[in-house]
Design a protein around this motif. Structure first.
Motif, PDB file in Angstrom:
ATOM      1  N   ILE A   1      31.606  24.061  25.005  1.00 16.97           N
ATOM      2  CA  ILE A   1      30.728  24.319  26.289  1.00 16.97           C
ATOM      3  C   ILE A   1      29.660  23.220  25.528  1.00 16.97           C
ATOM      4  CG2 ILE A   1      29.661  23.006  29.034  1.00 16.97           C
ATOM      5  CD1 ILE A   1      32.697  23.684  29.397  1.00 16.97           C
ATOM      6  N   LYS A   2      29.235  24.953  25.010  1.00 21.31           N
ATOM      7  CA  LYS A   2      27.350  24.594  25.595  1.00 21.31           C
ATOM      8  C   LYS A   2      27.165  24.545  23.780  1.00 21.31           C
ATOM      9  CE  LYS A   2      27.696  29.570  27.151  1.00 21.31           C
ATOM     10  NZ  LYS A   2      27.522  30.914  26.946  1.00 21.31           N
ATOM     11  N   LEU A   3      28.722  24.146  22.908  1.00 17.72           N
ATOM     12  CA  LEU A   3      28.566  23.284  21.843  1.00 17.72           C
ATOM     13  C   LEU A   3      28.048  22.461  21.886  1.00 17.72           C
ATOM     14  CD1 LEU A   3      28.139  23.661  18.322  1.00 17.72           C
ATOM     15  CD2 LEU A   3      30.060  23.935  18.257  1.00 17.72           C
ATOM     16  N   LEU A   4      28.828  21.473  22.382  1.00 14.21           N
ATOM     17  CA  LEU A   4      29.118  19.621  23.186  1.00 14.21           C
ATOM     18  C   LEU A   4      27.848  20.033  23.618  1.00 14.21           C
ATOM     19  CD1 LEU A   4      32.821  19.240  24.147  1.00 14.21           C
ATOM     20  CD2 LEU A   4      31.581  18.975  22.056  1.00 14.21           C
ATOM     21  N   ARG A   5      27.364  20.932  24.468  1.00 14.82           N
ATOM     22  CA  ARG A   5      25.757  20.189  25.153  1.00 14.82           C
ATOM     23  C   ARG A   5      24.877  20.012  24.219  1.00 14.82           C
ATOM     24  NH1 ARG A   5      25.701  24.722  29.693  1.00 14.82           N
ATOM     25  NH2 ARG A   5      27.074  23.705  31.193  1.00 14.82           N
ATOM     26  N   GLU A   6      25.015  21.265  23.125  1.00  8.52           N
ATOM     27  CA  GLU A   6      23.493  21.206  21.835  1.00  8.52           C
ATOM     28  C   GLU A   6      23.945  19.591  21.323  1.00  8.52           C
ATOM     29  OE1 GLU A   6      21.019  22.820  22.055  1.00  8.52           O
ATOM     30  OE2 GLU A   6      21.864  24.478  23.600  1.00  8.52           O
ATOM     31  N   CYS A   7      24.608  19.856  20.861  1.00  8.37           N
ATOM     32  CA  CYS A   7      25.158  18.564  20.272  1.00  8.37           C
ATOM     33  C   CYS A   7      24.232  17.144  21.189  1.00  8.37           C
ATOM     34  CB  CYS A   7      26.442  17.938  19.530  1.00  8.37           C
ATOM     35  SG  CYS A   7      27.213  19.018  18.864  1.00  8.37           S
TER      36      CYS A   7
END
Length: 144
Positions: free
Chosen positions: A7-13
Motif C-alpha cells: 500500500i505504501k509503495l502504491l501510494r508513492e507511485c
C-alpha cells in the motif's frame, strides 16, 4: 508487512503519477515542436494508464491513494513559471521535464528499497513508472 509495504509503495507511485501528469499539463501549452509535444503527450497518456492501474489496486486495499506533497507541487509550479517566464523555449521545457523525471526516478528507487516487502505487482508498476520516466529523458535529450 507485505500488505502495508504494498500500500505504501502504491501510494508513492500514485503521488508520482499525479505529479508527473500535473507537470506535463503545466508545460504542454508552451511546447512549440510537434515532436516534443508528441513525446510529452504520449508520456502523459502512459502515466494516466499506470495511474488507473494503481487506483484499481489501491481500491482493492480500500485505500484512496496519495496526492503529491503540496510544497513539492508548489515549488515545481513556481520553478516552471519562473523558468518559462525567462525563456519560453522547448529547451527550457526539456530541461524542466528532465529534472522532474530524474527526481521521480530517484524517489521511486528509494521507495523500492524502503518497501522491500511490497508485492511483486506493485514493484513491477514502480519499475514501469521508472522506465517510463527514464525513457522520456532519453527521448527529449535532443531538445536540451
Amino acid at each position: 508487512m507485505i500488505e502495508q509495504d504494498t500500500i505504501k509503495l502504491l501510494r508513492e507511485c500514485d503521488a508520482g503519477v499525479k505529479m508527473g501528469v500535473s507537470s506535463l499539463d503545466d508545460v504542454l501549452p508552451y511546447v512549440r515542436s510537434d515532436t516534443l509535444k508528441n513525446y510529452l503527450s504520449n508520456c502523459k497518456k502512459e502515466h494516466q494508464k499506470l495511474g488507473s492501474e494503481i487506483d484499481s489496486l489501491l481500491g482493492k486495499y480500500h485505500d484512496d491513494g496519495k496526492d503529491p506533497n503540496p510544497i513539492a507541487k508548489g515549488m515545481s509550479w513556481l520553478k516552471t513559471g519562473v523558468k518559462l517566464g525567462i525563456n519560453e523555449s522547448d529547451g527550457t521545457i526539456a530541461d524542466l521535464i528532465t529534472d522532474g523525471c530524474n527526481m521521480g526516478v530517484k524517489s521511486l528507487n528509494r521507495y523500492l528499497n524502503e518497501y522491500k516487502a511490497a508485492d511483486e505487482v506493485s514493484k513491477d508498476i514502480t519499475k514501469r513508472l521508472v522506465n517510463l520516466e527514464e525513457k522520456l529523458t532519453v527521448d527529449i535529450r535532443s531538445f536540451l
